[in-house]
Every structure is written in C-alpha cells, then in structure tokens.
Design a protein around this motif. Structure first.
Motif, short mmCIF file in Angstrom:
data_model
loop_
_atom_site.label_atom_id
_atom_site.label_comp_id
_atom_site.label_asym_id
_atom_site.label_seq_id
_atom_site.Cartn_x
_atom_site.Cartn_y
_atom_site.Cartn_z
N GLY A 77 0.82 -1.20 0.00
CA GLY A 77 0.00 0.00 0.00
C GLY A 77 0.86 1.25 0.00
O GLY A 77 2.08 1.18 0.03
N THR A 78 0.19 2.39 -0.04
CA THR A 78 0.90 3.65 -0.17
C THR A 78 0.64 4.57 1.01
O THR A 78 -0.34 4.43 1.74
CB THR A 78 0.48 4.37 -1.46
N LEU A 79 1.55 5.52 1.18
CA LEU A 79 1.43 6.55 2.19
C LEU A 79 2.45 7.64 1.87
O LEU A 79 3.28 7.47 0.97
CB LEU A 79 1.70 5.99 3.60
N THR A 80 2.39 8.73 2.61
CA THR A 80 3.41 9.78 2.52
C THR A 80 4.16 9.81 3.83
O THR A 80 3.55 9.94 4.90
CB THR A 80 2.76 11.14 2.23
N LEU A 81 5.47 9.65 3.77
CA LEU A 81 6.34 9.67 4.95
C LEU A 81 7.38 10.76 4.78
O LEU A 81 8.16 10.72 3.84
CB LEU A 81 7.02 8.30 5.13
N ASN A 82 7.35 11.73 5.68
CA ASN A 82 8.32 12.84 5.63
C ASN A 82 8.38 13.50 4.25
O ASN A 82 9.45 13.70 3.69
CB ASN A 82 9.70 12.38 6.08
N TYR A 83 7.21 13.79 3.70
CA TYR A 83 7.05 14.47 2.42
C TYR A 83 7.51 13.64 1.21
O TYR A 83 7.81 14.19 0.15
CB TYR A 83 7.77 15.83 2.40
N VAL A 84 7.57 12.33 1.37
CA VAL A 84 7.91 11.45 0.25
C VAL A 84 6.79 10.42 0.11
O VAL A 84 6.45 9.73 1.07
CB VAL A 84 9.26 10.73 0.50
N LYS A 85 6.21 10.35 -1.09
CA LYS A 85 5.21 9.30 -1.35
C LYS A 85 5.95 7.98 -1.49
O LYS A 85 6.91 7.89 -2.26
CB LYS A 85 4.41 9.60 -2.62
N VAL A 86 5.49 6.97 -0.74
CA VAL A 86 6.16 5.68 -0.75
C VAL A 86 5.14 4.55 -0.85
O VAL A 86 3.96 4.71 -0.55
CB VAL A 86 7.02 5.47 0.52
N ARG A 87 5.63 3.40 -1.30
CA ARG A 87 4.87 2.15 -1.27
C ARG A 87 5.51 1.30 -0.18
O ARG A 87 6.72 1.12 -0.15
CB ARG A 87 4.95 1.43 -2.62
N CYS A 88 4.68 0.80 0.71
CA CYS A 88 5.12 -0.10 1.76
C CYS A 88 4.81 -1.52 1.33
O CYS A 88 3.68 -1.81 0.90
CB CYS A 88 4.41 0.23 3.08
N ILE A 89 5.80 -2.40 1.42
CA ILE A 89 5.64 -3.80 1.05
C ILE A 89 6.06 -4.62 2.26
O ILE A 89 7.19 -4.51 2.73
CB ILE A 89 6.49 -4.15 -0.18
N ALA A 90 5.13 -5.45 2.77
CA ALA A 90 5.42 -6.24 3.97
C ALA A 90 4.85 -7.64 3.84
O ALA A 90 3.77 -7.83 3.28
CB ALA A 90 4.85 -5.55 5.20
N ASP A 91 5.58 -8.60 4.38
CA ASP A 91 5.12 -9.97 4.48
C ASP A 91 5.01 -10.31 5.96
O ASP A 91 6.00 -10.26 6.69
CB ASP A 91 6.10 -10.92 3.78
N ILE A 92 3.79 -10.64 6.39
CA ILE A 92 3.48 -10.85 7.80
C ILE A 92 3.13 -12.31 8.06
O ILE A 92 2.26 -12.87 7.39
CB ILE A 92 2.30 -9.95 8.25
N ASP A 93 3.80 -12.92 9.05
CA ASP A 93 3.48 -14.27 9.51
C ASP A 93 2.32 -14.14 10.50
O ASP A 93 2.45 -13.46 11.53
CB ASP A 93 4.71 -14.86 10.19
N LEU A 94 1.20 -14.76 10.20
CA LEU A 94 0.01 -14.60 11.04
C LEU A 94 0.18 -15.21 12.43
O LEU A 94 -0.46 -14.78 13.38
CB LEU A 94 -1.22 -15.19 10.36
N ALA A 95 1.05 -16.20 12.58
CA ALA A 95 1.26 -16.83 13.89
C ALA A 95 1.90 -15.86 14.88
O ALA A 95 1.63 -15.91 16.08
CB ALA A 95 2.11 -18.09 13.75
N THR A 96 2.75 -14.96 14.38
CA THR A 96 3.49 -14.04 15.26
C THR A 96 3.12 -12.57 15.05
O THR A 96 3.50 -11.73 15.87
CB THR A 96 5.00 -14.19 15.04
N LEU A 97 2.44 -12.27 13.95
CA LEU A 97 2.14 -10.89 13.53
C LEU A 97 3.43 -10.10 13.29
O LEU A 97 3.47 -8.89 13.43
CB LEU A 97 1.23 -10.17 14.53
N LYS A 98 4.49 -10.81 12.92
CA LYS A 98 5.78 -10.19 12.60
C LYS A 98 6.22 -10.64 11.23
O LYS A 98 5.70 -11.62 10.68
CB LYS A 98 6.83 -10.59 13.64
N GLY A 99 7.18 -9.92 10.67
CA GLY A 99 7.69 -10.30 9.36
C GLY A 99 8.77 -9.35 8.91
O GLY A 99 9.49 -8.78 9.72
N THR A 100 8.83 -9.16 7.59
CA THR A 100 9.82 -8.25 7.01
C THR A 100 9.11 -7.31 6.05
O THR A 100 8.05 -7.62 5.50
CB THR A 100 10.92 -9.02 6.25
N GLY A 101 9.73 -6.15 5.85
CA GLY A 101 9.15 -5.18 4.94
C GLY A 101 10.16 -4.14 4.51
O GLY A 101 11.26 -4.05 5.06
#
Length: 111
Positions: A77-101
């Motif tokens: 998905g997208t957002l604006t962070l510190n005046y920069v439009k970015v796409r956030c890409i994350a893979d989440i393990d549902l067992a831990t609600l943690k992952g990488t992005g």
C-alpha cells in the motif's frame, strides 16, 4: 531524499503489525474491510508505525488462514512519509504478527 525513507527503502527490515490493537482479528478487518493497516518498522529508534492505504490488487492473503492464525499475508500500500510518497511492502506471519518489509520511494512531495 529523506534519511528515514532512504534507510527503510534499503533492503528488508523487521516489521510487526502496529496500531492501537495489533491482533489477528484487527489485521483481518483492516485488510478486508477498512483497506488501511498499520505496519511498524521495529528497527528504528522507538519504532516507526506507518498507516498504510492497502492496495487490494497488490495485496495477497490467499496463503493466510486468519481463523487458525497460520500462513502469511503479503501487504502492499501507499502513504506519505516525511514528504515522500512511498509504497510499503510487507510480508506478515500470522502466527506471530511479525515479518519483514521495506519501502519503495515513489516521489517527493513539495510543501
């Protein structure tokens, strides 16, 4: 480019489900109904909790079993962070609600 954006765009980083109620049920509701999730990059000072507008075409939850809390959710998905439009890409393990992005810088926004 902003230092934080550049750092989070360089390789994968540890993430967790963020926001006020980081639960499996809340994550499912946010992906499917609200199309807005919180992804927290935990490797920054104090963590960086980002509100992400879910791109339903790029997000893949076909490997996610929310009822059993197993599998993985690929969230984009997208957002604006510190005046920069970015796409956030994350893979989440549902067992831990943690992952990488990581972030992908799209364009700078000028005030």
């Amino acid at each position: 480019m902003n230092e934080l954006v550049q750092r989070l765009a360089d390789g994968d980083h540890p993430v967790t489900v963020g926001g006020p109620q980081p639960t499996l049920a809340e994550l499912k509701k946010r992906i499917i109904e609200m199309h807005y999730v919180f992804i927290k990059f935990t490797g920054t000072r104090g963590g960086t909790d980002l509100g992400v507008r879910v791109d339903t075409d790029a997000t893949n939850i076909s490997q996610a079993n929310f009822e059993q809390g197993t599998g993985n959710a690929h969230i984009e998905g997208t957002l604006t962070l510190n005046y920069v439009k970015v796409r956030c890409i994350a893979d989440i393990d549902l067992a831990t609600l943690k992952g990488t992005g990581h972030l992908v810088a799209l364009e700078e926004v000028h005030a």
